[in-house]
Design a protein around this motif. Structure first.
Motif, short mmCIF file in Angstrom:
data_model
loop_
_atom_site.label_atom_id
_atom_site.label_comp_id
_atom_site.label_asym_id
_atom_site.label_seq_id
_atom_site.Cartn_x
_atom_site.Cartn_y
_atom_site.Cartn_z
N ASN A 1 -0.25 16.81 -2.97
CA ASN A 1 -1.32 17.60 -2.37
C ASN A 1 -2.60 17.23 -3.10
OD1 ASN A 1 -1.89 19.73 -4.57
ND2 ASN A 1 0.33 19.93 -4.26
N VAL A 2 -3.71 17.41 -2.44
CA VAL A 2 -5.00 16.94 -2.97
C VAL A 2 -5.40 17.66 -4.26
CG1 VAL A 2 -7.46 16.71 -2.49
CG2 VAL A 2 -5.77 16.13 -0.72
N PRO A 3 -5.27 18.99 -4.37
CA PRO A 3 -5.64 19.65 -5.63
C PRO A 3 -4.86 19.13 -6.84
CG PRO A 3 -5.43 21.27 -3.88
CD PRO A 3 -4.90 19.99 -3.32
N THR A 4 -3.55 18.88 -6.66
CA THR A 4 -2.75 18.35 -7.77
C THR A 4 -3.22 16.96 -8.16
OG1 THR A 4 -0.80 19.63 -7.13
CG2 THR A 4 -0.43 17.68 -8.50
N LEU A 5 -3.48 16.12 -7.17
CA LEU A 5 -3.97 14.76 -7.44
C LEU A 5 -5.27 14.80 -8.22
CD1 LEU A 5 -3.79 11.66 -6.95
CD2 LEU A 5 -5.17 12.04 -4.91
N ILE A 6 -6.22 15.61 -7.78
CA ILE A 6 -7.52 15.68 -8.44
C ILE A 6 -7.39 16.22 -9.85
CG2 ILE A 6 -9.78 16.79 -8.38
CD1 ILE A 6 -9.70 16.56 -5.34
N SER A 7 -6.55 17.24 -10.00
CA SER A 7 -6.34 17.82 -11.34
C SER A 7 -5.77 16.78 -12.30
CB SER A 7 -5.39 19.01 -11.24
OG SER A 7 -5.09 19.52 -12.52
N ASP A 8 -4.75 16.03 -11.86
CA ASP A 8 -4.16 14.99 -12.71
C ASP A 8 -5.17 13.88 -12.98
OD1 ASP A 8 -1.77 16.28 -12.90
OD2 ASP A 8 -0.74 15.08 -11.40
N SER A 9 -5.92 13.51 -11.95
CA SER A 9 -6.89 12.43 -12.10
C SER A 9 -7.99 12.77 -13.09
CB SER A 9 -7.50 12.11 -10.73
OG SER A 9 -8.50 11.13 -10.84
N ASP A 10 -8.40 14.04 -13.11
CA ASP A 10 -9.48 14.46 -14.00
C ASP A 10 -9.03 14.73 -15.43
OD1 ASP A 10 -11.37 14.26 -12.02
OD2 ASP A 10 -11.33 16.38 -11.47
N THR A 11 -7.71 14.63 -15.67
CA THR A 11 -7.18 14.84 -17.02
C THR A 11 -7.31 13.56 -17.84
OG1 THR A 11 -5.57 16.44 -16.17
CG2 THR A 11 -5.14 15.49 -18.36
N LEU A 12 -7.87 13.67 -19.01
CA LEU A 12 -8.05 12.49 -19.87
C LEU A 12 -6.69 11.95 -20.32
CD1 LEU A 12 -11.05 13.63 -22.10
CD2 LEU A 12 -11.06 11.72 -20.47
N PRO A 13 -6.57 10.63 -20.44
CA PRO A 13 -5.31 10.06 -20.95
C PRO A 13 -5.10 10.42 -22.41
CG PRO A 13 -6.98 8.35 -20.76
CD PRO A 13 -7.56 9.58 -20.11
N PHE A 14 -3.86 10.47 -22.82
CA PHE A 14 -3.50 10.85 -24.19
C PHE A 14 -3.20 9.60 -24.99
CE2 PHE A 14 -0.43 12.39 -27.41
CZ PHE A 14 -1.20 13.39 -27.99
#
Length: 329
Positions: A57-70
């Protein structure tokens, strides 16, 4: 050279990719090459996310995408068969608007079997990233591909053997790859593949097509299901024979499902099903995992009902096959 090849070679990656097309072998191969080049060597990596059709779903994709890599250069998100590149989908406009704003630390990879090139999401990807289509090549391209395999293995193939091999397996690179592995192993010592070897080892046209049909059914890909079915009819396969092949495959999937529940060994699965080749069992196992036990039981009942209907003259045999195919989707 494809754009994706150049970008992998130069390590100059876009923030969004779309890999699409009907040739699954090439899709899978290029998906894995791209993921490896992006540094994804373990699907459990905390900087990697897989979103399948049911999870996307789009909200999940955007949330994951906006998370900085560890502790890594980038976050990679793989989206498989979202269905968002055709028709109206919820929040598609939001996704289109988001694409130019994908963070530089994120790469999103979409893998889709069907794409409408007129779609606004497709146009947004081509404007901001890379879209590559993968379709099976013609006979000469496939000959060069298999020729490279033959050369690497130090094996020769006679022209009439190639023609027979292509006739039986040319509809799918997945099938060509699997059948070539069997064939090269069979002819390893003599280093020569003859037509009689192909006839002895490789799946006949019906077997080849039923695997292609099963592939499409297990993916719930209606367009591809009926493409393969009509192709079988064009090759003079009869509707009752196709129905029998589908019934047999459904029964094999159901039997495998029950054997998995009982913890039956791989060797005993081969013995119980009367199948000699590991490849076929593994392919059937892949299919059966995509169906629930009660779903397979229902399809077997429907198959028997439709067979009875056409044998008693209540419906035409071709209608019986089409009704059963619709039940599987």
């Amino acid at each position: 050279m494809r754009s994706i090849d150049s970008e992998i070679e130069q390590q100059a990656f876009k923030r969004i990719y779309l890999l699409f097309g009907k040739e699954h072998y090439l899709l899978k191969d290029n998906r894995e090459r791209l993921l490896k080049a992006l540094g994804v060597t373990d699907r459990k990596d905390m900087n990697f996310t897989l979103l399948s059709e049911k999870e996307f779903n789009v909200p999940t994709l955007i949330s994951d995408s906006d998370t900085l890599p560890f502790f890594a250069d980038r976050r990679v998100i793989l989206v498989e068969e979202s269905g968002y590149f055709k028709g109206n989908k919820k929040e598609k406009d939001r996704l289109v608007k988001y694409i130019p704003d994908i963070p530089e630390t994120t790469v999103i990879v979409f893998v889709e079997s069907e794409v409408d090139k007129r779609d606004k999401l497709y146009k947004a990807v081509t404007k901001n990233g890379t879209a590559e289509e993968f379709v099976i090549g013609d006979q000469n391209e496939m000959l060069r591909w298999i020729g490279g395999r033959l050369s690497a293995d130090g094996i020769q193939m006679r022209r009439d053997a190639w023609n027979e091999f292509y006739l039986r397996c040319g509809s799918s690179m997945d099938l060509m790859d699997a059948e070539y592995q069997k064939l090269s192993a069979y002819c390893w010592e003599k280093k020569q593949i003859e037509k009689s070897d192909v006839e002895a080892i490789c799946a006949n046209a019906s077997e080849t097509k039923i695997f292609a049909l099963s592939d499409a059914i297990s993916e719930r890909n209606a367009a591809r299901v009926f493409d393969v079915y009509h192709d079988m009819l064009r090759q003079n396969e009869k509707a009752p024979g196709i129905l029998a092949l589908i019934q047999r495959q459904l029964m094999q999937l159901y039997d495998l499902k029950l054997m998995d529940k009982d913890g039956v060994s791989f060797a005993d699965k081969k013995k119980n099903l009367g199948i000699s080749y590991d490849f076929i069992i593994r392919k059937l196992e892949t299919y059966q995992k995509r169906f629930k036990e009660d779903e397979l039981r229902r399809l077997l009942r429907k198959a028997a009902d439709y067979e009875e209907d056409f044998k008693s003259g209540r419906i035409e045999d071709s209608i019986a096959v089409e009704l059963l195919l619709n039940e599987t989707l």
